[in-house]
Design a protein around this motif. Structure first.
Motif, PDB file in Angstrom:
ATOM      1  N   VAL A  31       0.857  -1.191   0.000  1.00  0.00           N
ATOM      2  CA  VAL A  31       0.000   0.000   0.000  1.00  0.00           C
ATOM      3  C   VAL A  31       0.888   1.233   0.000  1.00  0.00           C
ATOM      4  O   VAL A  31       2.036   1.201   0.479  1.00  0.00           O
ATOM      5  CB  VAL A  31      -0.943   0.020   1.227  1.00  0.00           C
ATOM      6  CG1 VAL A  31      -1.888  -1.156   1.185  1.00  0.00           C
ATOM      7  CG2 VAL A  31      -0.152   0.026   2.523  1.00  0.00           C
ATOM      8  N   LYS A  32       0.344   2.302  -0.518  1.00  0.00           N
ATOM      9  CA  LYS A  32       1.071   3.575  -0.571  1.00  0.00           C
ATOM     10  C   LYS A  32       0.540   4.489   0.534  1.00  0.00           C
ATOM     11  O   LYS A  32      -0.654   4.734   0.629  1.00  0.00           O
ATOM     12  CB  LYS A  32       0.871   4.219  -1.939  1.00  0.00           C
ATOM     13  CG  LYS A  32       1.621   5.539  -2.100  1.00  0.00           C
ATOM     14  CD  LYS A  32       1.389   6.108  -3.494  1.00  0.00           C
ATOM     15  CE  LYS A  32       2.130   7.415  -3.671  1.00  0.00           C
ATOM     16  NZ  LYS A  32       1.901   7.999  -5.029  1.00  0.00           N
ATOM     17  N   VAL A  60      -7.865  -0.723   7.914  1.00  0.00           N
ATOM     18  CA  VAL A  60      -6.417  -0.558   7.823  1.00  0.00           C
ATOM     19  C   VAL A  60      -5.848  -0.599   9.226  1.00  0.00           C
ATOM     20  O   VAL A  60      -6.302   0.119  10.118  1.00  0.00           O
ATOM     21  CB  VAL A  60      -6.049   0.772   7.131  1.00  0.00           C
ATOM     22  CG1 VAL A  60      -4.563   1.039   7.258  1.00  0.00           C
ATOM     23  CG2 VAL A  60      -6.450   0.728   5.667  1.00  0.00           C
ATOM     24  N   ALA A  61      -4.844  -1.475   9.413  1.00  0.00           N
ATOM     25  CA  ALA A  61      -4.141  -1.533  10.694  1.00  0.00           C
ATOM     26  C   ALA A  61      -2.830  -0.779  10.542  1.00  0.00           C
ATOM     27  O   ALA A  61      -1.930  -1.213   9.806  1.00  0.00           O
ATOM     28  CB  ALA A  61      -3.897  -2.981  11.108  1.00  0.00           C
ATOM     29  N   ALA A  62      -2.742   0.381  11.212  1.00  0.00           N
ATOM     30  CA  ALA A  62      -1.554   1.214  11.076  1.00  0.00           C
ATOM     31  C   ALA A  62      -1.266   1.919  12.388  1.00  0.00           C
ATOM     32  O   ALA A  62      -2.176   2.162  13.193  1.00  0.00           O
ATOM     33  CB  ALA A  62      -1.747   2.242   9.962  1.00  0.00           C
ATOM     34  N   VAL A 108       1.917   0.866   8.090  1.00  0.00           N
ATOM     35  CA  VAL A 108       0.716   0.060   7.839  1.00  0.00           C
ATOM     36  C   VAL A 108       1.111  -1.410   7.793  1.00  0.00           C
ATOM     37  O   VAL A 108       2.087  -1.789   7.118  1.00  0.00           O
ATOM     38  CB  VAL A 108       0.035   0.490   6.525  1.00  0.00           C
ATOM     39  CG1 VAL A 108      -1.196  -0.372   6.258  1.00  0.00           C
ATOM     40  CG2 VAL A 108      -0.353   1.960   6.580  1.00  0.00           C
ATOM     41  N   GLY A 109       0.342  -2.248   8.524  1.00  0.00           N
ATOM     42  CA  GLY A 109       0.615  -3.688   8.525  1.00  0.00           C
ATOM     43  C   GLY A 109      -0.460  -4.519   7.855  1.00  0.00           C
ATOM     44  O   GLY A 109      -0.229  -5.675   7.511  1.00  0.00           O
ATOM     45  N   HIS A 115       4.466   2.337   4.258  1.00  0.00           N
ATOM     46  CA  HIS A 115       5.183   3.238   5.163  1.00  0.00           C
ATOM     47  C   HIS A 115       5.189   4.647   4.567  1.00  0.00           C
ATOM     48  O   HIS A 115       5.277   4.834   3.349  1.00  0.00           O
ATOM     49  CB  HIS A 115       6.626   2.749   5.366  1.00  0.00           C
ATOM     50  CG  HIS A 115       7.512   3.735   6.045  1.00  0.00           C
ATOM     51  ND1 HIS A 115       7.449   3.966   7.399  1.00  0.00           N
ATOM     52  CD2 HIS A 115       8.460   4.584   5.551  1.00  0.00           C
ATOM     53  CE1 HIS A 115       8.338   4.894   7.715  1.00  0.00           C
ATOM     54  NE2 HIS A 115       8.966   5.282   6.611  1.00  0.00           N
ATOM     55  N   GLY A 116       5.087   5.652   5.457  1.00  0.00           N
ATOM     56  CA  GLY A 116       5.183   7.048   5.035  1.00  0.00           C
ATOM     57  C   GLY A 116       5.611   7.908   6.206  1.00  0.00           C
ATOM     58  O   GLY A 116       5.332   7.596   7.366  1.00  0.00           O
ATOM     59  N   GLU A 117       6.312   9.018   5.914  1.00  0.00           N
ATOM     60  CA  GLU A 117       6.743   9.924   6.972  1.00  0.00           C
ATOM     61  C   GLU A 117       6.832  11.348   6.427  1.00  0.00           C
ATOM     62  O   GLU A 117       6.966  11.565   5.220  1.00  0.00           O
ATOM     63  CB  GLU A 117       8.076   9.476   7.579  1.00  0.00           C
ATOM     64  CG  GLU A 117       9.221   9.398   6.597  1.00  0.00           C
ATOM     65  CD  GLU A 117      10.496   8.871   7.244  1.00  0.00           C
ATOM     66  OE1 GLU A 117      11.582   9.307   6.829  1.00  0.00           O
ATOM     67  OE2 GLU A 117      10.390   8.035   8.167  1.00  0.00           O
TER      68      GLU A 117
END
Length: 211
Positions: A31-32, A60-62, A108-109, A115-117
């Motif tokens: 996923v983005k 969504v699990a994040a 996100v799992g 992943h994002g930051e």
């Protein structure tokens, strides 16, 4: 007949088993995650399928973690929830970051890895101004209830101011009375003297006739 029904159900089950991986593979294996910023301290992010950019319809699990730029403070881990203001791909946090600059990380799992930051700045919000309480001025006008007192005082001072003028006619009248009294006494004295002279003359004339 029963064998045919069981065979058809088995074929349908096999078809579903093959179709599910194909449908999942159409979106891709990852996923983005794009951290878009913050809204009133709440972290905002867009989570889509990386292969086709479609919004993720399932849960969504994040986790969201934030560290201040100077490294002195940490916030999280928080979870992402759907953002109704940025549907269908928008996600946000129920918790809010305090004012400052933060390095935000979203991992996100499920339903796949992502992943994002981003470095996010949360401004200081000034509290709403409080309306000042009106304060009575020291030079406030005298209440209207005192108006009759001032008018009564002015009315009382008016006769006092006019009393010298009223005394002048009274003094003139008293002068006239004294003058008329003096004149009356003088007239009475003259009249008495005249009567006395007249009586003496008659008496003398009477004595002369008798002698």
């Amino acid at each position: 007949m029963r064998i045919r029904i069981v065979f058809s159900a088995a074929l349908a089950a096999l078809g579903l088993m093959f179709l599910l991986p194909v449908a999942a593979h159409a979106h891709g294996d990852t996923v983005k995650v794009v951290v878009t910023g913050q809204r009133e301290g709440h972290v905002t992010a867009d989570v889509t399928w990386e292969n086709d950019g479609d919004a993720i319809e399932e849960a969504v699990a994040a986790t969201v973690n934030a560290v201040s730029v100077d490294g002195s403070r940490t916030m999280g881990p928080w979870r992402l929830v759907r953002d109704s203001a940025a549907a269908p791909a928008g996600w946000t946090t129920a918790e809010a970051l305090p004012p400052g600059s933060w390095k935000v990380r979203v991992d996100v799992g499920f339903p796949s890895l992502g992943h994002g930051e981003l470095e996010v700045g949360v401004p200081v919000v000034d509290p709403a101004p409080v309306a000042p309480t009106p304060v009575a001025s020291a030079a406030a006008p005298v209440p209207s209830a005192a108006a009759p007192v001032s008018s009564a005082a002015s009315a009382a001072s008016a006769p006092a101011a006019s009393s010298p003028q009223a005394a002048e006619p009274a003094a003139d009248a008293q002068g006239y009375a004294v003058w008329w009294t003096t004149a009356g006494v003088a007239v009475t004295a003259v009249a008495g003297a005249a009567v006395g002279l007249l009586l003496r003359r008659r008496r003398r004339v009477r004595l002369d006739r008798l002698g």
